[in-house]
Scaffold this motif. Sequence first.
Motif, PDB file in Angstrom:
ATOM      1  N   ALA A  29      48.227  14.843 -35.826  1.00  0.00           N
ATOM      2  CA  ALA A  29      48.407  14.046 -34.611  1.00  0.00           C
ATOM      3  C   ALA A  29      49.787  13.411 -34.517  1.00  0.00           C
ATOM      4  O   ALA A  29      50.147  12.868 -33.489  1.00  0.00           O
ATOM      5  N   GLY A  30      50.559  13.465 -35.608  1.00  0.00           N
ATOM      6  CA  GLY A  30      51.910  12.918 -35.571  1.00  0.00           C
ATOM      7  C   GLY A  30      51.980  11.424 -35.769  1.00  0.00           C
ATOM      8  O   GLY A  30      52.984  10.796 -35.447  1.00  0.00           O
ATOM      9  N   ALA A  31      50.933  10.810 -36.316  1.00  0.00           N
ATOM     10  CA  ALA A  31      50.944   9.378 -36.555  1.00  0.00           C
ATOM     11  C   ALA A  31      51.740   9.073 -37.821  1.00  0.00           C
ATOM     12  O   ALA A  31      52.133   9.960 -38.560  1.00  0.00           O
ATOM     13  N   THR A  32      51.981   7.777 -38.075  1.00  0.00           N
ATOM     14  CA  THR A  32      52.722   7.353 -39.252  1.00  0.00           C
ATOM     15  C   THR A  32      51.792   6.640 -40.224  1.00  0.00           C
ATOM     16  O   THR A  32      50.683   6.221 -39.865  1.00  0.00           O
ATOM     17  N   ALA A  33      52.279   6.450 -41.468  1.00  0.00           N
ATOM     18  CA  ALA A  33      51.489   5.751 -42.470  1.00  0.00           C
ATOM     19  C   ALA A  33      51.212   4.311 -42.042  1.00  0.00           C
ATOM     20  O   ALA A  33      50.115   3.785 -42.255  1.00  0.00           O
ATOM     21  N   SER A  34      52.195   3.646 -41.435  1.00  0.00           N
ATOM     22  CA  SER A  34      52.007   2.262 -40.987  1.00  0.00           C
ATOM     23  C   SER A  34      50.918   2.170 -39.927  1.00  0.00           C
ATOM     24  O   SER A  34      50.093   1.256 -39.936  1.00  0.00           O
ATOM     25  N   GLN A  35      50.927   3.123 -38.978  1.00  0.00           N
ATOM     26  CA  GLN A  35      49.901   3.114 -37.946  1.00  0.00           C
ATOM     27  C   GLN A  35      48.516   3.338 -38.531  1.00  0.00           C
ATOM     28  O   GLN A  35      47.535   2.693 -38.144  1.00  0.00           O
ATOM     29  N   GLY A  36      48.435   4.272 -39.493  1.00  0.00           N
ATOM     30  CA  GLY A  36      47.155   4.545 -40.122  1.00  0.00           C
ATOM     31  C   GLY A  36      46.628   3.343 -40.874  1.00  0.00           C
ATOM     32  O   GLY A  36      45.439   2.995 -40.759  1.00  0.00           O
ATOM     33  N   ALA A  37      47.487   2.682 -41.648  1.00  0.00           N
ATOM     34  CA  ALA A  37      47.061   1.503 -42.391  1.00  0.00           C
ATOM     35  C   ALA A  37      46.653   0.383 -41.444  1.00  0.00           C
ATOM     36  O   ALA A  37      45.646  -0.300 -41.668  1.00  0.00           O
ATOM     37  N   PHE A  38      47.419   0.195 -40.365  1.00  0.00           N
ATOM     38  CA  PHE A  38      47.138  -0.874 -39.408  1.00  0.00           C
ATOM     39  C   PHE A  38      45.759  -0.679 -38.771  1.00  0.00           C
ATOM     40  O   PHE A  38      44.941  -1.603 -38.722  1.00  0.00           O
ATOM     41  N   ILE A  39      45.495   0.527 -38.302  1.00  0.00           N
ATOM     42  CA  ILE A  39      44.221   0.791 -37.622  1.00  0.00           C
ATOM     43  C   ILE A  39      43.043   0.619 -38.565  1.00  0.00           C
ATOM     44  O   ILE A  39      42.056  -0.060 -38.262  1.00  0.00           O
ATOM     45  N   THR A  40      43.117   1.254 -39.735  1.00  0.00           N
ATOM     46  CA  THR A  40      41.959   1.265 -40.634  1.00  0.00           C
ATOM     47  C   THR A  40      41.679  -0.115 -41.237  1.00  0.00           C
ATOM     48  O   THR A  40      40.514  -0.457 -41.475  1.00  0.00           O
ATOM     49  N   VAL A  41      42.726  -0.910 -41.485  1.00  0.00           N
ATOM     50  CA  VAL A  41      42.497  -2.247 -42.032  1.00  0.00           C
ATOM     51  C   VAL A  41      41.869  -3.156 -40.982  1.00  0.00           C
ATOM     52  O   VAL A  41      40.907  -3.877 -41.263  1.00  0.00           O
ATOM     53  N   LEU A  42      42.395  -3.141 -39.754  1.00  0.00           N
ATOM     54  CA  LEU A  42      41.827  -3.993 -38.710  1.00  0.00           C
ATOM     55  C   LEU A  42      40.380  -3.622 -38.396  1.00  0.00           C
ATOM     56  O   LEU A  42      39.551  -4.488 -38.114  1.00  0.00           O
ATOM     57  N   LEU A  43      40.064  -2.324 -38.455  1.00  0.00           N
ATOM     58  CA  LEU A  43      38.684  -1.902 -38.206  1.00  0.00           C
ATOM     59  C   LEU A  43      37.735  -2.456 -39.262  1.00  0.00           C
ATOM     60  O   LEU A  43      36.537  -2.636 -39.000  1.00  0.00           O
ATOM     61  N   GLY A  44      38.262  -2.736 -40.456  1.00  0.00           N
ATOM     62  CA  GLY A  44      37.413  -3.240 -41.522  1.00  0.00           C
ATOM     63  C   GLY A  44      36.847  -4.624 -41.261  1.00  0.00           C
ATOM     64  O   GLY A  44      35.810  -4.989 -41.827  1.00  0.00           O
ATOM     65  N   VAL A  45      37.505  -5.408 -40.401  1.00  0.00           N
ATOM     66  CA  VAL A  45      37.023  -6.768 -40.136  1.00  0.00           C
ATOM     67  C   VAL A  45      35.696  -6.750 -39.362  1.00  0.00           C
ATOM     68  O   VAL A  45      34.709  -7.345 -39.820  1.00  0.00           O
ATOM     69  N   PRO A  46      35.605  -6.084 -38.198  1.00  0.00           N
ATOM     70  CA  PRO A  46      34.295  -6.041 -37.529  1.00  0.00           C
ATOM     71  C   PRO A  46      33.257  -5.282 -38.337  1.00  0.00           C
ATOM     72  O   PRO A  46      32.076  -5.666 -38.364  1.00  0.00           O
ATOM     73  N   PHE A  47      33.675  -4.190 -39.008  1.00  0.00           N
ATOM     74  CA  PHE A  47      32.739  -3.459 -39.856  1.00  0.00           C
ATOM     75  C   PHE A  47      32.202  -4.375 -40.966  1.00  0.00           C
ATOM     76  O   PHE A  47      31.022  -4.335 -41.308  1.00  0.00           O
ATOM     77  N   GLY A  48      33.098  -5.195 -41.526  1.00  0.00           N
ATOM     78  CA  GLY A  48      32.697  -6.094 -42.602  1.00  0.00           C
ATOM     79  C   GLY A  48      31.690  -7.128 -42.142  1.00  0.00           C
ATOM     80  O   GLY A  48      30.716  -7.424 -42.853  1.00  0.00           O
ATOM     81  N   PHE A  49      31.911  -7.672 -40.955  1.00  0.00           N
ATOM     82  CA  PHE A  49      30.965  -8.684 -40.456  1.00  0.00           C
ATOM     83  C   PHE A  49      29.606  -8.057 -40.173  1.00  0.00           C
ATOM     84  O   PHE A  49      28.559  -8.649 -40.460  1.00  0.00           O
ATOM     85  N   ILE A  50      29.614  -6.846 -39.628  1.00  0.00           N
ATOM     86  CA  ILE A  50      28.348  -6.136 -39.393  1.00  0.00           C
ATOM     87  C   ILE A  50      27.610  -5.916 -40.711  1.00  0.00           C
ATOM     88  O   ILE A  50      26.388  -6.093 -40.801  1.00  0.00           O
ATOM     89  N   ALA A  51      28.355  -5.552 -41.765  1.00  0.00           N
ATOM     90  CA  ALA A  51      27.740  -5.337 -43.076  1.00  0.00           C
ATOM     91  C   ALA A  51      27.146  -6.632 -43.620  1.00  0.00           C
ATOM     92  O   ALA A  51      26.066  -6.625 -44.234  1.00  0.00           O
ATOM     93  N   VAL A  52      27.846  -7.754 -43.409  1.00  0.00           N
ATOM     94  CA  VAL A  52      27.332  -9.042 -43.871  1.00  0.00           C
ATOM     95  C   VAL A  52      26.004  -9.358 -43.186  1.00  0.00           C
ATOM     96  O   VAL A  52      25.044  -9.821 -43.827  1.00  0.00           O
ATOM     97  N   VAL A  53      25.922  -9.086 -41.888  1.00  0.00           N
ATOM     98  CA  VAL A  53      24.695  -9.363 -41.136  1.00  0.00           C
ATOM     99  C   VAL A  53      23.571  -8.428 -41.574  1.00  0.00           C
ATOM    100  O   VAL A  53      22.438  -8.859 -41.842  1.00  0.00           O
ATOM    101  N   LEU A  54      23.871  -7.116 -41.671  1.00  0.00           N
ATOM    102  CA  LEU A  54      22.837  -6.137 -41.998  1.00  0.00           C
ATOM    103  C   LEU A  54      22.289  -6.308 -43.411  1.00  0.00           C
ATOM    104  O   LEU A  54      21.121  -5.996 -43.669  1.00  0.00           O
ATOM    105  N   THR A  55      23.126  -6.784 -44.341  1.00  0.00           N
ATOM    106  CA  THR A  55      22.667  -6.993 -45.714  1.00  0.00           C
ATOM    107  C   THR A  55      22.020  -8.359 -45.923  1.00  0.00           C
ATOM    108  O   THR A  55      21.591  -8.686 -47.038  1.00  0.00           O
ATOM    109  N   GLY A  56      21.951  -9.168 -44.874  1.00  0.00           N
ATOM    110  CA  GLY A  56      21.324 -10.476 -44.983  1.00  0.00           C
ATOM    111  C   GLY A  56      22.143 -11.511 -45.722  1.00  0.00           C
ATOM    112  O   GLY A  56      21.590 -12.522 -46.189  1.00  0.00           O
ATOM    113  N   GLN A  57      23.449 -11.284 -45.839  1.00  0.00           N
ATOM    114  CA  GLN A  57      24.295 -12.220 -46.586  1.00  0.00           C
ATOM    115  C   GLN A  57      24.998 -13.231 -45.689  1.00  0.00           C
ATOM    116  O   GLN A  57      25.832 -14.008 -46.165  1.00  0.00           O
ATOM    117  N   VAL A  58      24.674 -13.236 -44.411  1.00  0.00           N
ATOM    118  CA  VAL A  58      25.377 -14.086 -43.459  1.00  0.00           C
ATOM    119  C   VAL A  58      25.197 -15.576 -43.772  1.00  0.00           C
ATOM    120  O   VAL A  58      26.034 -16.411 -43.390  1.00  0.00           O
TER     121      VAL A  58
END
Length: 325
Positions: A29-58
Amino acid sequence: MIFGALLSLASSFSFSVNSILVRRGIAGAGATASQGAFITVLLGVPFGFIAVVLTGQVLRFGEVSPMGYLLLLAAGVVHFGVGRYCNYRSVAAIGAARSGPIMGVTTPFSILMAVILLDEVVTLTMLIAIAFVLLGPAVILERRPRTPAPASPHPDPLPVGEGTRPAPAARNPLEVRLLEGYAFASLAAVAYGTSPILIRAALMDAARTAAIGTFVAYSGASVVLLATLVLPKRRQLIGAINVRYMRLFGGAGSAVFLAQLLRFFALSLADVSVVNPLQRMANVFTVVLTWMFNRSLETITLRVVVGVLVSFAGSALLVYAAATR
């Protein structure tokens, strides 16, 4: 201990899926390493909160000590910020199949730190296994890339990506840039070898807060990445992200988040000397998935396969030694 080992194996497979998707996102796709790191790290925040809720650790955020939060934040910055960027730079330069075994030094480095800081025990058998883990990257190293085919006297014009500057005429997205790839793989290995120590120290025998740990670590790394947007060049780079990148890096972000979540649970249940060696199974999974899906982007040579197998043999012996000590 066994359950932690199984979780680590599942995590390593998810890591290999991430590597394959990142390779396609950067080379295809012609993306860069910085773009890849930026996207995947930011996505981890909402994914992380969902995991906290689903595992009952909220409702268990109070069970993590202030020092534990500091360790988790540091682990997030080191692993997701520094390590992931260096990893993506390495994958972009030499491919997932080559960069994975080079980062095999993560295992002996993290075990050494675990012995010094966490009082884990290393036996003679484990030392022999570490030598094999280090031998794998040595086997796979290539002194120079293969001689490229003669250029066509009438090359086709290079395409211009959407919202990005034209690609330099001398840059081939498939070229193997060995020095850059191996250097960034080594830096990623140091970062990836440090983060398990921080995570284990924060979550030792606390599996019921492992999802919280994942969420906190991603949040810390995201704050640092967002802070870099004060730099004009960073804003321009991130502003060039388009839908083509998001599809592949969105999948990569999902895969690597699942891998990290499983790794956090594994480190809360088992020693670093057990979990980290099993993570090297990702090398084997990556070679198989590369052969299946990325054959047009990478060449799997006998040297690469031998390096992966040697590294894996050392990791397997290390796991056996740790489990039977």
